[in-house]
Design a protein around this motif. Structure first.
Motif, PDB file in Angstrom:
ATOM      1  N   GLY A 139       0.831  -1.212   0.000  1.00  0.00           N
ATOM      2  CA  GLY A 139       0.000   0.000   0.000  1.00  0.00           C
ATOM      3  C   GLY A 139       0.855   1.247   0.000  1.00  0.00           C
ATOM      4  O   GLY A 139       2.043   1.201  -0.344  1.00  0.00           O
ATOM      5  N   HIS A 140       0.273   2.368   0.408  1.00  0.00           N
ATOM      6  CA  HIS A 140       0.954   3.657   0.275  1.00  0.00           C
ATOM      7  C   HIS A 140       1.248   4.357   1.601  1.00  0.00           C
ATOM      8  O   HIS A 140       1.872   5.415   1.604  1.00  0.00           O
ATOM      9  N   SER A 141       0.759   3.817   2.728  1.00  0.00           N
ATOM     10  CA  SER A 141       0.818   4.588   3.971  1.00  0.00           C
ATOM     11  C   SER A 141       2.175   4.483   4.667  1.00  0.00           C
ATOM     12  O   SER A 141       2.479   3.494   5.339  1.00  0.00           O
ATOM     13  N   HIS A 162       6.192  -4.090  -0.300  1.00  0.00           N
ATOM     14  CA  HIS A 162       5.658  -4.663  -1.532  1.00  0.00           C
ATOM     15  C   HIS A 162       5.036  -3.523  -2.333  1.00  0.00           C
ATOM     16  O   HIS A 162       4.469  -2.589  -1.765  1.00  0.00           O
ATOM     17  N   SER A 163       5.171  -3.587  -3.653  1.00  0.00           N
ATOM     18  CA  SER A 163       4.503  -2.658  -4.579  1.00  0.00           C
ATOM     19  C   SER A 163       4.825  -1.192  -4.269  1.00  0.00           C
ATOM     20  O   SER A 163       5.993  -0.811  -4.222  1.00  0.00           O
ATOM     21  N   GLU A 164       3.801  -0.381  -4.004  1.00  0.00           N
ATOM     22  CA  GLU A 164       3.999   1.067  -3.840  1.00  0.00           C
ATOM     23  C   GLU A 164       4.704   1.450  -2.541  1.00  0.00           C
ATOM     24  O   GLU A 164       4.943   2.629  -2.292  1.00  0.00           O
ATOM     25  N   SER A 206      -3.634   0.399   2.227  1.00  0.00           N
ATOM     26  CA  SER A 206      -4.396   1.328   1.372  1.00  0.00           C
ATOM     27  C   SER A 206      -4.798   0.552   0.126  1.00  0.00           C
ATOM     28  O   SER A 206      -4.690  -0.669   0.097  1.00  0.00           O
ATOM     29  N   ASN A 207      -5.227   1.247  -0.939  1.00  0.00           N
ATOM     30  CA  ASN A 207      -5.280   0.559  -2.212  1.00  0.00           C
ATOM     31  C   ASN A 207      -3.833   0.258  -2.582  1.00  0.00           C
ATOM     32  O   ASN A 207      -2.918   0.956  -2.109  1.00  0.00           O
ATOM     33  N   CYS A 208      -3.510  -0.708  -3.406  1.00  0.00           N
ATOM     34  CA  CYS A 208      -4.431  -1.594  -4.079  1.00  0.00           C
ATOM     35  C   CYS A 208      -4.329  -2.971  -3.426  1.00  0.00           C
ATOM     36  O   CYS A 208      -3.361  -3.669  -3.705  1.00  0.00           O
ATOM     37  N   VAL A 209      -5.279  -3.313  -2.531  1.00  0.00           N
ATOM     38  CA  VAL A 209      -5.267  -4.646  -1.924  1.00  0.00           C
ATOM     39  C   VAL A 209      -6.240  -5.549  -2.670  1.00  0.00           C
ATOM     40  O   VAL A 209      -7.279  -5.097  -3.132  1.00  0.00           O
ATOM     41  N   GLY A 293       5.554   6.107 -16.459  1.00  0.00           N
ATOM     42  CA  GLY A 293       5.126   5.575 -15.167  1.00  0.00           C
ATOM     43  C   GLY A 293       3.650   5.778 -14.948  1.00  0.00           C
ATOM     44  O   GLY A 293       2.909   6.155 -15.858  1.00  0.00           O
ATOM     45  N   GLY A 294       3.240   5.566 -13.696  1.00  0.00           N
ATOM     46  CA  GLY A 294       1.825   5.605 -13.344  1.00  0.00           C
ATOM     47  C   GLY A 294       1.467   4.263 -12.741  1.00  0.00           C
ATOM     48  O   GLY A 294       2.277   3.657 -12.037  1.00  0.00           O
ATOM     49  N   CYS A 295       0.273   3.807 -13.060  1.00  0.00           N
ATOM     50  CA  CYS A 295      -0.209   2.548 -12.473  1.00  0.00           C
ATOM     51  C   CYS A 295       0.123   1.370 -13.370  1.00  0.00           C
ATOM     52  O   CYS A 295       0.110   1.483 -14.587  1.00  0.00           O
ATOM     53  N   ASP A 296       0.374   0.226 -12.745  1.00  0.00           N
ATOM     54  CA  ASP A 296       0.504  -1.030 -13.494  1.00  0.00           C
ATOM     55  C   ASP A 296      -0.859  -1.727 -13.486  1.00  0.00           C
ATOM     56  O   ASP A 296      -1.688  -1.478 -12.618  1.00  0.00           O
ATOM     57  N   SER A 297      -1.072  -2.565 -14.455  1.00  0.00           N
ATOM     58  CA  SER A 297      -2.278  -3.400 -14.461  1.00  0.00           C
ATOM     59  C   SER A 297      -1.956  -4.676 -15.219  1.00  0.00           C
ATOM     60  O   SER A 297      -0.984  -4.718 -15.974  1.00  0.00           O
ATOM     61  N   LEU A 321       7.705   6.623 -11.755  1.00  0.00           N
ATOM     62  CA  LEU A 321       7.011   6.668 -10.461  1.00  0.00           C
ATOM     63  C   LEU A 321       5.795   5.749 -10.545  1.00  0.00           C
ATOM     64  O   LEU A 321       5.422   5.299 -11.621  1.00  0.00           O
ATOM     65  N   GLY A 322       5.180   5.490  -9.373  1.00  0.00           N
ATOM     66  CA  GLY A 322       4.014   4.617  -9.339  1.00  0.00           C
ATOM     67  C   GLY A 322       4.436   3.163  -9.540  1.00  0.00           C
ATOM     68  O   GLY A 322       5.616   2.848  -9.718  1.00  0.00           O
ATOM     69  N   CYS A 323       3.455   2.257  -9.521  1.00  0.00           N
ATOM     70  CA  CYS A 323       3.842   0.846  -9.635  1.00  0.00           C
ATOM     71  C   CYS A 323       4.048   0.426 -11.083  1.00  0.00           C
ATOM     72  O   CYS A 323       4.515  -0.686 -11.345  1.00  0.00           O
ATOM     73  N   GLY A 324       3.742   1.327 -12.035  1.00  0.00           N
ATOM     74  CA  GLY A 324       4.042   1.044 -13.442  1.00  0.00           C
ATOM     75  C   GLY A 324       5.532   0.817 -13.675  1.00  0.00           C
ATOM     76  O   GLY A 324       5.938   0.176 -14.639  1.00  0.00           O
ATOM     77  N   GLN A 347       6.328   7.041  -5.267  1.00  0.00           N
ATOM     78  CA  GLN A 347       4.953   6.545  -5.408  1.00  0.00           C
ATOM     79  C   GLN A 347       4.204   7.359  -6.464  1.00  0.00           C
ATOM     80  O   GLN A 347       4.700   8.395  -6.920  1.00  0.00           O
ATOM     81  N   CYS A 348       2.968   6.936  -6.770  1.00  0.00           N
ATOM     82  CA  CYS A 348       2.197   7.670  -7.780  1.00  0.00           C
ATOM     83  C   CYS A 348       1.970   9.128  -7.361  1.00  0.00           C
ATOM     84  O   CYS A 348       2.031  10.040  -8.188  1.00  0.00           O
ATOM     85  N   ASN A 349       1.768   9.362  -6.050  1.00  0.00           N
ATOM     86  CA  ASN A 349       1.566  10.722  -5.560  1.00  0.00           C
ATOM     87  C   ASN A 349       2.820  11.579  -5.728  1.00  0.00           C
ATOM     88  O   ASN A 349       2.768  12.799  -5.684  1.00  0.00           O
ATOM     89  N   TRP A 380      -2.413   4.320 -16.679  1.00  0.00           N
ATOM     90  CA  TRP A 380      -3.380   4.555 -15.602  1.00  0.00           C
ATOM     91  C   TRP A 380      -4.127   3.252 -15.311  1.00  0.00           C
ATOM     92  O   TRP A 380      -4.296   2.405 -16.178  1.00  0.00           O
ATOM     93  N   THR A 381      -4.550   3.103 -14.052  1.00  0.00           N
ATOM     94  CA  THR A 381      -5.429   1.988 -13.692  1.00  0.00           C
ATOM     95  C   THR A 381      -6.615   2.509 -12.905  1.00  0.00           C
ATOM     96  O   THR A 381      -7.753   2.216 -13.203  1.00  0.00           O
ATOM     97  N   GLU A 382      -6.307   3.308 -11.884  1.00  0.00           N
ATOM     98  CA  GLU A 382      -7.414   3.685 -10.998  1.00  0.00           C
ATOM     99  C   GLU A 382      -7.487   5.210 -10.869  1.00  0.00           C
ATOM    100  O   GLU A 382      -6.849   5.936 -11.617  1.00  0.00           O
ATOM    101  N   GLN A 383      -8.255   5.675  -9.895  1.00  0.00           N
ATOM    102  CA  GLN A 383      -8.681   7.060  -9.948  1.00  0.00           C
ATOM    103  C   GLN A 383      -7.643   8.069  -9.457  1.00  0.00           C
ATOM    104  O   GLN A 383      -7.776   9.266  -9.711  1.00  0.00           O
ATOM    105  N   LYS A 384      -6.606   7.617  -8.756  1.00  0.00           N
ATOM    106  CA  LYS A 384      -5.540   8.578  -8.418  1.00  0.00           C
ATOM    107  C   LYS A 384      -4.856   9.039  -9.705  1.00  0.00           C
ATOM    108  O   LYS A 384      -4.479  10.196  -9.848  1.00  0.00           O
ATOM    109  N   ALA A 385      -4.718   8.098 -10.629  1.00  0.00           N
ATOM    110  CA  ALA A 385      -4.081   8.448 -11.904  1.00  0.00           C
ATOM    111  C   ALA A 385      -4.950   9.431 -12.687  1.00  0.00           C
ATOM    112  O   ALA A 385      -4.422  10.276 -13.424  1.00  0.00           O
TER     113      ALA A 385
HETATM  114  S1  SF4 Z   1       0.312   3.292  -8.665  1.00  0.00           S
HETATM  115 FE1  SF4 Z   1      -1.906   3.085  -8.938  1.00  0.00          FE
HETATM  116  S2  SF4 Z   1      -2.268   0.916  -9.375  1.00  0.00           S
HETATM  117 FE2  SF4 Z   1      -0.228   1.113  -8.492  1.00  0.00          FE
HETATM  118  S3  SF4 Z   1      -0.535   0.659  -6.325  1.00  0.00           S
HETATM  119 FE3  SF4 Z   1      -0.517   2.935  -6.602  1.00  0.00          FE
HETATM  120  S4  SF4 Z   1      -2.684   3.404  -6.840  1.00  0.00           S
HETATM  121 FE4  SF4 Z   1      -2.526   1.174  -7.175  1.00  0.00          FE
END
Ligand code: SF4
Ligand code: SF4
Length: 440
Positions: A139-141, A162-164, A206-209, A293-297, A321-324, A347-349, A380-385
């Motif tokens: 997550g992101h926290s 893990h991840s972000e 946080s997302n993305c769980v 960068g941005g979100c991965d999917s 940046l981001g998990c992309g 991170q994406c932020n 992009w994947t979700e709404q933060k993007a």
């Molecule tokens: S970059 Fe986007 S898809 Fe990846 S973990 Fe963060 S919010 Fe989720």
């Protein structure tokens, strides 16, 4: 590759009031008179609001608030209520306004992170395991991670991101904890494999769980905004149940790194290379910068981003940046006279860091940001993007390459505005896109 949305099976979908068509949903036009493009722009605004809320939420975790942003969120949400606003142009303006508010929210979160944990510094991160009990945090926290590190210090439990959560390794106030030992896996959607593979306790912050498999559900916990069915939620920061669970599990074996990742490039670190970068650009040794960068999917089309980076000429630099980034951050791109060719901003932020670096470089060259040798290739994947995309558009950034797909709520009318006003391009084939970008 398709560049325009296909004909919709329904033009809109709204079921938010009692007038809704056939008691099911307005799908052609609103019974209230709302047109499909207005309905879709309302959805776009709501998605953007969700993204802003995520950034504000994590800033609030560290005690940072913004009353103007809070006010905007309630006003903007109100505009989507039944029979309030039927003006498509106004919803485009509101999206731009939301993009500006999101810049404030990302700045606030970055300030919170830096004032609490220091400015990130480039840090190598191990990707294997250390012998001993483990906890994986996703997550992101950063606040959730900090509290975990405090409580696991000296217990012999190793904490893996893990991840972000990977960029956490770059913050001095977090990397000082010996219990923070490495990063496991890649972006959010490998959770089920990674969490199954490593017999560790798991914390989702946080997302993305993802809803866990039965095999590891009883080892998983959530906290903060995240909730999962049949998974214990931790209120506050008492991690005793999580730590007890980690101790009750078999120790993880020593596993060698297959790759080493480097994260933690802050604005200061990149700008400390500013004169050198300017010099290398003027000498023609750096031809172009890409923000990829941005979100991965899990979509097949996401393979574009690795191919894109692999095919870039050696006189180009990739900010990410981001998990992309997990699509290509195992590649060894080397450096250009000491300037790394792959720069992980976080991170994406941390899109705000990329924005501030671009603004500083534009200032250095005394040119408009769109004249920089810089192209944004965003996934992009979700709404933060979505919120981040509108932030970039609000800043007047043009010519963004967007993928992996055209957002489903974007119809031809909306796509026309994005193309005509902002020169948005939908990703095509990596080689062709690179050729088109570099010929300018
Ligand atoms: S970059 Fe986007 S898809 Fe990846 S973990 Fe963060 S919010 Fe989720
Ligand atoms: S608000 Fe309008 S479009 Fe939405 S359900 Fe009611 S009548 Fe239909």
């Amino acid at each position: 590759m398709e560049t325009t949305p296909k004909k919709e099976e329904f033009d809109m979908f709204c079921y938010q009031c009692s007038q809704t068509a056939k008691g099911i949903g307005c799908t052609v036009n609103g019974i209230c008179g709302k047109e499909p493009t207005v309905a879709r722009l309302q959805d776009n605004l709501i998605f953007t609001i969700k993204g802003i809320s995520a950034h504000l939420y994590h800033a609030k975790e560290l005690g940072y608030n913004d009353s103007e942003a809070d006010r905007f969120l309630s006003d903007a949400l109100y505009s989507t209520l039944t029979n309030v606003n039927f003006d498509a142009n106004d919803f485009v303006n509101l999206a731009v306004e939301a993009g500006k508010i999101n810049i404030k929210a990302m700045k606030l979160l970055k300030k919170a992170h830096i004032e609490t944990y220091g400015e990130p510094e480039p840090t190598k991160v191990r990707t294997g395991t250390v012998k001993g009990h483990g906890i994986i945090i996703t997550g992101h926290s950063l606040k959730a991670l900090e509290e975990l590190l405090k409580q696991t210090e000296g217990t012999g439990i190793n904490v893996y991101t893990h991840s972000e959560m990977l960029p956490a390794h770059g913050y001095p106030g977090l990397k000082k904890y010996k219990s923070l030992v490495g990063n496991l896996g890649k972006s959010w959607f490998d959770q089920r494999q990674i969490f199954l593979k490593y017999q560790a306790a798991i914390l989702g912050t946080s997302n993305c769980v993802l809803i866990p498999n039965e095999e590891y559900r009883e080892r998983m916990f959530t906290k903060g905004i995240a909730r999962l069915p049949c998974v214990e939620h931790i209120n506050g920061y008492n991690y005793a149940p999580l730590i007890e669970k980690a101790k009750s599990l078999p120790e993880l074996d020593e596993e060698k790194d297959k790759i080493t990742l480097t994260t933690g490039f802050s604005k200061s670190v990149v700008l400390s290379l500013g004169d050198k970068i300017k010099n290398l650009i003027e000498k023609g040794k750096i031809r172009h910068f890409f923000l990829v960068g941005g979100c991965d999917s899990p979509l097949k089309k996401m393979e574009y981003y690795r191919e894109f980076v692999e095919q870039l000429p050696k006189d180009t630099i990739v900010l990410t940046l981001g998990c992309g980034k997990y699509r290509f951050n195992d590649l060894n791109l080397g450096d250009i006279e000491g300037v790394p060719r792959l720069i992980d901003l976080g991170q994406c932020n941390d899109a705000i860091v990329a924005i501030e670096i671009a603004e500083a470089l534009a200032d250095m060259f005394k040119i408009n940001i769109n004249k920089l040798p810089l192209t944004l290739v965003i996934s992009w994947t979700e709404q933060k993007a979505v919120a981040i995309l509108w932030s970039l558009l609000a800043l007047g950034v043009k010519g963004i390459y967007l993928g992996p797909i055209v957002p489903a709520w974007v119809n031809n009318d909306i796509l026309k505005v994005l193309k005509d006003k902002y020169d948005i391009k939908i990703i095509n084939k990596p080689q062709e896109d690179i050729k088109n970008i570099l010929k300018n």
